[in-house]
Design a protein around this motif. Structure first.
Motif, PDB file in Angstrom:
ATOM      1  N   ASN A  42      -2.626  -7.755   7.709  1.00  0.00           N
ATOM      2  CA  ASN A  42      -1.385  -6.974   7.624  1.00  0.00           C
ATOM      3  C   ASN A  42      -1.123  -6.550   6.178  1.00  0.00           C
ATOM      4  OD1 ASN A  42      -0.915  -7.331  10.362  1.00  0.00           O
ATOM      5  ND2 ASN A  42       0.316  -9.181  10.043  1.00  0.00           N
ATOM      6  N   ALA A  43      -0.761  -5.276   6.010  1.00  0.00           N
ATOM      7  CA  ALA A  43      -0.425  -4.751   4.689  1.00  0.00           C
ATOM      8  C   ALA A  43       0.910  -4.011   4.793  1.00  0.00           C
ATOM      9  CB  ALA A  43      -1.515  -3.817   4.182  1.00  0.00           C
ATOM     10  N   ARG A  44       1.828  -4.349   3.915  1.00  0.00           N
ATOM     11  CA  ARG A  44       3.128  -3.687   3.955  1.00  0.00           C
ATOM     12  C   ARG A  44       3.035  -2.316   3.300  1.00  0.00           C
ATOM     13  NH1 ARG A  44       7.833  -2.997   1.039  1.00  0.00           N
ATOM     14  NH2 ARG A  44       6.912  -3.911  -0.834  1.00  0.00           N
ATOM     15  N   VAL A  45       3.569  -1.314   3.987  1.00  0.00           N
ATOM     16  CA  VAL A  45       3.595   0.047   3.437  1.00  0.00           C
ATOM     17  C   VAL A  45       4.791   0.133   2.483  1.00  0.00           C
ATOM     18  CG1 VAL A  45       3.798   2.498   3.944  1.00  0.00           C
ATOM     19  CG2 VAL A  45       2.520   1.004   5.502  1.00  0.00           C
ATOM     20  N   SER A  46       4.513   0.174   1.198  1.00  0.00           N
ATOM     21  CA  SER A  46       5.598   0.204   0.206  1.00  0.00           C
ATOM     22  C   SER A  46       6.243   1.581   0.128  1.00  0.00           C
ATOM     23  CB  SER A  46       5.064  -0.185  -1.176  1.00  0.00           C
ATOM     24  OG  SER A  46       4.555  -1.501  -1.159  1.00  0.00           O
ATOM     25  N   GLU A  47       5.428   2.627   0.122  1.00  0.00           N
ATOM     26  CA  GLU A  47       5.961   3.987  -0.023  1.00  0.00           C
ATOM     27  C   GLU A  47       5.054   4.980   0.690  1.00  0.00           C
ATOM     28  OE1 GLU A  47       8.751   4.920  -1.287  1.00  0.00           O
ATOM     29  OE2 GLU A  47       9.396   3.172  -2.467  1.00  0.00           O
ATOM     30  N   VAL A  48       5.611   6.151   0.980  1.00  0.00           N
ATOM     31  CA  VAL A  48       4.852   7.286   1.511  1.00  0.00           C
ATOM     32  C   VAL A  48       4.975   8.401   0.482  1.00  0.00           C
ATOM     33  CG1 VAL A  48       4.679   9.002   3.351  1.00  0.00           C
ATOM     34  CG2 VAL A  48       5.319   6.641   3.909  1.00  0.00           C
ATOM     35  N   TYR A  49       3.845   8.959   0.055  1.00  0.00           N
ATOM     36  CA  TYR A  49       3.897   9.994  -0.978  1.00  0.00           C
ATOM     37  C   TYR A  49       3.581  11.374  -0.402  1.00  0.00           C
ATOM     38  CZ  TYR A  49      -1.272   9.793  -1.205  1.00  0.00           C
ATOM     39  OH  TYR A  49      -2.616   9.837  -0.903  1.00  0.00           O
ATOM     40  N   LYS A  50       4.163  12.370  -1.046  1.00  0.00           N
ATOM     41  CA  LYS A  50       3.916  13.761  -0.658  1.00  0.00           C
ATOM     42  C   LYS A  50       2.758  14.303  -1.483  1.00  0.00           C
ATOM     43  CE  LYS A  50       8.734  14.767   0.549  1.00  0.00           C
ATOM     44  NZ  LYS A  50       9.905  15.659   0.289  1.00  0.00           N
TER      45      LYS A  50
ATOM     46  N   VAL B  74       0.848  -1.186   0.000  1.00  0.00           N
ATOM     47  CA  VAL B  74       0.000   0.000   0.000  1.00  0.00           C
ATOM     48  C   VAL B  74       0.885   1.237   0.000  1.00  0.00           C
ATOM     49  CG1 VAL B  74      -1.879  -1.166   1.220  1.00  0.00           C
ATOM     50  CG2 VAL B  74      -0.156   0.095   2.528  1.00  0.00           C
ATOM     51  N   ILE B  75       0.328   2.318  -0.495  1.00  0.00           N
ATOM     52  CA  ILE B  75       1.024   3.603  -0.527  1.00  0.00           C
ATOM     53  C   ILE B  75       0.193   4.572   0.301  1.00  0.00           C
ATOM     54  CG2 ILE B  75       2.009   5.388  -2.002  1.00  0.00           C
ATOM     55  CD1 ILE B  75       1.707   3.404  -4.349  1.00  0.00           C
ATOM     56  N   ILE B  76       0.825   5.246   1.235  1.00  0.00           N
ATOM     57  CA  ILE B  76       0.071   6.136   2.111  1.00  0.00           C
ATOM     58  C   ILE B  76       0.587   7.561   1.980  1.00  0.00           C
ATOM     59  CG2 ILE B  76      -0.443   4.283   3.745  1.00  0.00           C
ATOM     60  CD1 ILE B  76       1.715   5.374   5.578  1.00  0.00           C
ATOM     61  N   SER B  77      -0.305   8.510   2.259  1.00  0.00           N
ATOM     62  CA  SER B  77       0.101   9.915   2.203  1.00  0.00           C
ATOM     63  C   SER B  77       0.890  10.275   3.456  1.00  0.00           C
ATOM     64  CB  SER B  77      -1.137  10.810   2.099  1.00  0.00           C
ATOM     65  OG  SER B  77      -1.903  10.735   3.299  1.00  0.00           O
ATOM     66  N   GLU B  78       1.616  11.378   3.396  1.00  0.00           N
ATOM     67  CA  GLU B  78       2.385  11.820   4.556  1.00  0.00           C
ATOM     68  C   GLU B  78       1.473  12.088   5.744  1.00  0.00           C
ATOM     69  OE1 GLU B  78       4.757  15.175   3.303  1.00  0.00           O
ATOM     70  OE2 GLU B  78       6.528  13.898   3.061  1.00  0.00           O
ATOM     71  N   GLU B  79       0.283  12.602   5.481  1.00  0.00           N
ATOM     72  CA  GLU B  79      -0.675  12.886   6.560  1.00  0.00           C
ATOM     73  C   GLU B  79      -1.040  11.593   7.291  1.00  0.00           C
ATOM     74  OE1 GLU B  79      -2.030  15.722   7.636  1.00  0.00           O
ATOM     75  OE2 GLU B  79      -0.956  17.021   6.237  1.00  0.00           O
TER      76      GLU B  79
ATOM     77  N   GLU C 159       5.820   4.083   8.625  1.00  0.00           N
ATOM     78  CA  GLU C 159       6.714   4.542   7.579  1.00  0.00           C
ATOM     79  C   GLU C 159       6.816   3.489   6.483  1.00  0.00           C
ATOM     80  OE1 GLU C 159      10.367   5.127   9.605  1.00  0.00           O
ATOM     81  OE2 GLU C 159       9.750   7.018  10.561  1.00  0.00           O
ATOM     82  N   ALA C 160       7.482   3.861   5.410  1.00  0.00           N
ATOM     83  CA  ALA C 160       7.711   2.905   4.322  1.00  0.00           C
ATOM     84  C   ALA C 160       8.494   1.710   4.844  1.00  0.00           C
ATOM     85  CB  ALA C 160       8.475   3.583   3.189  1.00  0.00           C
ATOM     86  N   GLY C 161       8.020   0.517   4.523  1.00  0.00           N
ATOM     87  CA  GLY C 161       8.668  -0.698   4.990  1.00  0.00           C
ATOM     88  C   GLY C 161       8.022  -1.290   6.224  1.00  0.00           C
ATOM     89  N   SER C 162       7.186  -0.522   6.913  1.00  0.00           N
ATOM     90  CA  SER C 162       6.512  -1.035   8.114  1.00  0.00           C
ATOM     91  C   SER C 162       5.193  -1.695   7.724  1.00  0.00           C
ATOM     92  CB  SER C 162       6.278   0.096   9.110  1.00  0.00           C
ATOM     93  OG  SER C 162       5.490   1.120   8.533  1.00  0.00           O
ATOM     94  N   THR C 163       4.496  -2.187   8.716  1.00  0.00           N
ATOM     95  CA  THR C 163       3.250  -2.923   8.470  1.00  0.00           C
ATOM     96  C   THR C 163       2.055  -2.124   8.966  1.00  0.00           C
ATOM     97  OG1 THR C 163       4.369  -5.057   8.653  1.00  0.00           O
ATOM     98  CG2 THR C 163       1.978  -5.045   8.934  1.00  0.00           C
TER      99      THR C 163
ATOM    100  N   PRO D 134      -2.364  -0.382  -4.837  1.00  0.00           N
ATOM    101  CA  PRO D 134      -1.998  -0.787  -6.203  1.00  0.00           C
ATOM    102  C   PRO D 134      -2.676  -2.102  -6.575  1.00  0.00           C
ATOM    103  CG  PRO D 134      -0.058  -0.078  -4.977  1.00  0.00           C
ATOM    104  CD  PRO D 134      -1.174  -0.200  -3.986  1.00  0.00           C
ATOM    105  N   THR D 135      -3.161  -2.154  -7.793  1.00  0.00           N
ATOM    106  CA  THR D 135      -3.839  -3.366  -8.250  1.00  0.00           C
ATOM    107  C   THR D 135      -3.598  -3.558  -9.736  1.00  0.00           C
ATOM    108  OG1 THR D 135      -5.991  -4.469  -8.465  1.00  0.00           O
ATOM    109  CG2 THR D 135      -5.969  -2.074  -8.668  1.00  0.00           C
TER     110      THR D 135
END
Length: 310
Positions: free
Chosen positions: A106-114, A82-87, A95-99, A131-132
């Motif tokens: 459980n979903a792995r946080v791949s990236e954090v976007y601005k 999953v990709i999450i916003s900074e907010e 953070e990126a890499g955490s769960t 992402p799908t």
């Protein structure tokens, strides 16, 4: 140049096609193969998620095509995690890499976007992107382009699925319209304060060279009086001018190179090209000023007047 970069980074050059349930994600992603399209991808709304950190709250989520992840991150495509916003990252302390624990899974946080609050569409300021590779219809197609082509509206319309309803409502606009509907780089270039710099360099070095010759006209007239041919005198002045210009040009090139060291290749090339035009203007002005002044303002017959004035 900085205005152009800001226009791109803030989403002014990103076009959003909204056609609920009518976007073919594969066609949308393929827009990135078109020259001038930096990145493209499709997005659609999904069920809000309830993270374990805030069980009483929900976070809006969206399903995105692989290309959309590249657009929002400015990096390679993602098809998992999953990709999450900074907010969201700050509020949930992930953070990126955490769960991220969502509804017991459980979903792995791949990236954090601005996604700054700067006038762009607000729905992704606080959101989770999923992402799908699902190819069923999406709701929006985003296309980041540079420069923005005149046919951008018809271009993004090619992302509408061929089997979409004929009466589907379609809306096309900018991701961020705060900076205006378009960026006219040529107009800004013509209107910039430094647009007259080559002419200023030409005139300025002409005056400097002319002043140098006038200060030396007693010496030059004396050489003519001693029998030096004018053509030889002009050749001497030309050689002296070239040596001066080589030193000045070397300093100018060093300064321009240092000033562009931290810029990307395209920006550096643009700056160096503009600097080269100014430099050429200065070189021409100096040579022309030196030669014209030596011909028109230095006379053997005026030697004694020059000496007296000096």
């Amino acid at each position: 140049m900085d205005d152009a970069r800001e226009f791109q980074e803030r989403g002014g050059s990103t076009t959003v096609l909204v056609a609920s349930g009518s976007i073919d994600p594969r066609a949308c992603d393929r827009l990135a193969l078109v020259p001038g399209v930096v990145a493209s991808g499709a997005i659609r709304g999904a069920a809000s998620i309830r993270p374990a950190q805030l069980p009483s709250s929900t976070v809006p989520s969206y399903e995105v095509s692989p290309g959309f992840s590249a657009l929002i991150l400015g990096a390679s495509t993602l098809e998992s995690g999953v990709i999450i916003s900074e907010e969201v990252s700050e509020e949930l302390a992930v953070e990126a890499g955490s769960t991220l624990v969502v509804d017991g899974d459980n979903a792995r946080v791949s990236e954090v976007y601005k996604y700054p609050v700067d006038g762009r569409r607000a729905e992704l300021e606080y959101a989770v992107l999923l992402p799908t590779i699902d190819t069923s219809h999406f709701d929006q197609c985003w296309a980041a382009t540079w420069p923005v082509p005149d046919n951008i509206a018809s271009l993004v319309r090619t992302a509408i699925a061929v089997d979409a309803a004929s009466d589907s409502q379609v809306d096309i606009g900018q991701l961020n319209s705060a900076l205006g509907p378009s960026f006219d780089g040529e107009e800004l270039l013509r209107g910039r304060i430094t647009s007259a710099a080559p002419l200023v360099a030409l005139g300025g070095t002409f005056v400097i060279a002319a002043g140098g010759v006038i200060r030396r006209r007693t010496e030059l007239a004396s050489a003519l009086h001693a029998g030096v041919r004018r053509v030889d005198l002009l050749a001497q002045l030309l050689v002296e001018s070239c040596l001066t210009l080589i030193i000045g040009a070397s300093v100018a090139v060093a300064v321009a190179t240092a000033a562009t060291a931290d810029r990307n290749a395209a920006d550096a090339t643009s700056v160096l090209q503009s600097s080269a035009i100014i430099l050429v203007g200065g070189l021409v002005g100096y040579l022309v000023g030196c030669l014209i002044t030596s011909v028109t303002c230095v006379r053997e017959a005026g030697l004694f007047r020059y000496f007296k004035e000096k």
